[in-house]
Design an enzyme around this catalytic site. Structure first.
Site, mmCIF file in Angstrom:
data_model
loop_
_atom_site.group_PDB
_atom_site.id
_atom_site.type_symbol
_atom_site.label_atom_id
_atom_site.label_comp_id
_atom_site.label_asym_id
_atom_site.label_seq_id
_atom_site.Cartn_x
_atom_site.Cartn_y
_atom_site.Cartn_z
ATOM 1 C CB SER A 144 34.446 31.065 43.640
ATOM 2 O OG SER A 144 35.109 31.929 44.551
ATOM 3 C CE1 TYR A 157 33.260 35.599 40.380
ATOM 4 C CE2 TYR A 157 33.757 35.378 42.711
ATOM 5 C CZ TYR A 157 33.998 35.023 41.402
ATOM 6 O OH TYR A 157 34.967 34.106 41.112
HETATM 7 C C1 BGC Z 1 38.019 35.328 42.597
HETATM 8 C C2 BGC Z 1 39.378 35.913 42.899
HETATM 9 C C3 BGC Z 1 39.650 35.910 44.388
HETATM 10 C C4 BGC Z 1 39.387 34.533 44.976
HETATM 11 C C5 BGC Z 1 39.584 34.480 46.478
HETATM 12 C C6 BGC Z 1 37.869 33.999 43.262
HETATM 13 O O1 BGC Z 1 36.600 33.497 43.040
HETATM 14 O O2 BGC Z 1 37.881 35.180 41.201
HETATM 15 O O3 BGC Z 1 39.482 37.222 42.383
HETATM 16 O O4 BGC Z 1 41.008 36.266 44.627
HETATM 17 O O5 BGC Z 1 38.091 34.138 44.657
HETATM 18 O O6 BGC Z 1 38.996 35.578 47.113
#
Ligand code: BGC
Length: 256
Positions: A144, A157
């Site tokens: 991410s 996260y």
């Molecule tokens: C998340 C999303 C978020 C994006 C940018 C991703 O890793 O799952 O919910 O919108 O990152 O912030």
């Protein structure tokens, strides 16, 4: 076709980004094991497999909780048997739940780390053992932009995604001599179920889109395209790095 005859496993592939990746690998000629988490996701996963190949020869759905070692060992062994080996693993399964750190219970912290980081490790290790025996393979970890962008309310996260970044780089070095490439794809804001509460709120949506130079959320298919390329021989020189696919979000659009 980029992936003719390749054998692939995609985790968390019943919906969202994982679904798009499984379908795209199938379109590119791969045989695909479509992983899903529980009975609730089973019909969706079976529909993805049928979307790749209604006859069931080139795709099948397989249940496993990626955070449970015995499940992963069983799933990867089954892939080896049913597909005759494994060339591509896409570690996509992931979960997120907002929680301010002062109030974050330990079990929520552990839940997120277990699926996102430990799950990635377990699948990578098991797939790596098969790939090492073949002396060939590609592992694509879906991280991410939050492997490097801090996100208040999502410390667990962010920690899991930052963990994926160095797991990717370290294992890429360990396994390069074995003929295995290991890399990460970092999506930005993609329009999926994980983002559905914000999708329904016009104000949140406007704020998120204002952070993205391209002015819109990405589509799951746009992540799938990057994965298909990264897993193919066209990306033979790519390992130990993260490809960011975020519409420019990580250039910090609001900073001036
Ligand atoms: C998340 C999303 C978020 C994006 C940018 C991703 O890793 O799952 O919910 O919108 O990152 O912030």
């Amino acid at each position: 076709m980029l992936l003719e005859g390749r054998r692939a496993l995609v985790t968390g592939a019943s919906r969202g980004i994982g679904r798009a990746i499984a379908l795209r690998l199938g379109e590119e000629g791969a045989r695909v094991a479509v992983n899903y988490y529980s009975d609730r996701e089973r019909p969706d996963a079976e529909a993805v497999a049928a979307g790749i190949d209604p006859s069931g020869t080139r795709a099948y759905a397989v249940q496993a909780d990626v955070g449970v070692e015995a499940d992963v060992v069983r799933m990867v062994a089954e892939c080896g048997d049913r597909l005759g080996g494994l060339d591509i693993l896409v570690n996509n399964a992931g979960t997120q739940k907002q929680a301010p750190t002062l109030e974050m219970p330990l079990d929520l912290w552990e839940e997120i780390l277990r699926t996102n980081l430990t799950g990635t490790f377990l699948c990578l290790r098991e797939a790596g053992r098969l790939m090492a025996a073949q002396k060939r393979g590609v592992i694509v970890n879906i991280s991410s932009v939050h492997e490097f962008i801090p996100w208040p309310g999502f410390a667990h996260y962010c920690a899991s995604k930052a963990g994926i970044k160095l797991l990717t780089q370290t294992v890429a070095r360990e396994w390069a001599p074995l003929g295995i490439r290991v890399l990460a794809i970092a999506p930005g804001a993609i329009a999926t179920f994980a983002n559905s509460p914000s999708l329904e709120d016009a104000e949140v949506r406007r704020r998120v889109e204002a952070d993205i130079p391209l002015g819109r959320r990405g589509r799951p298919e746009e992540i799938a395209a990057a994965v298909a390329w990264a897993a193919s021989d066209q990306a033979a020189y790519l390992t130990g790095t993260t490809v960011v696919v975020d519409g420019g979000m990580s250039t910090y659009a609001k900073f001036s």
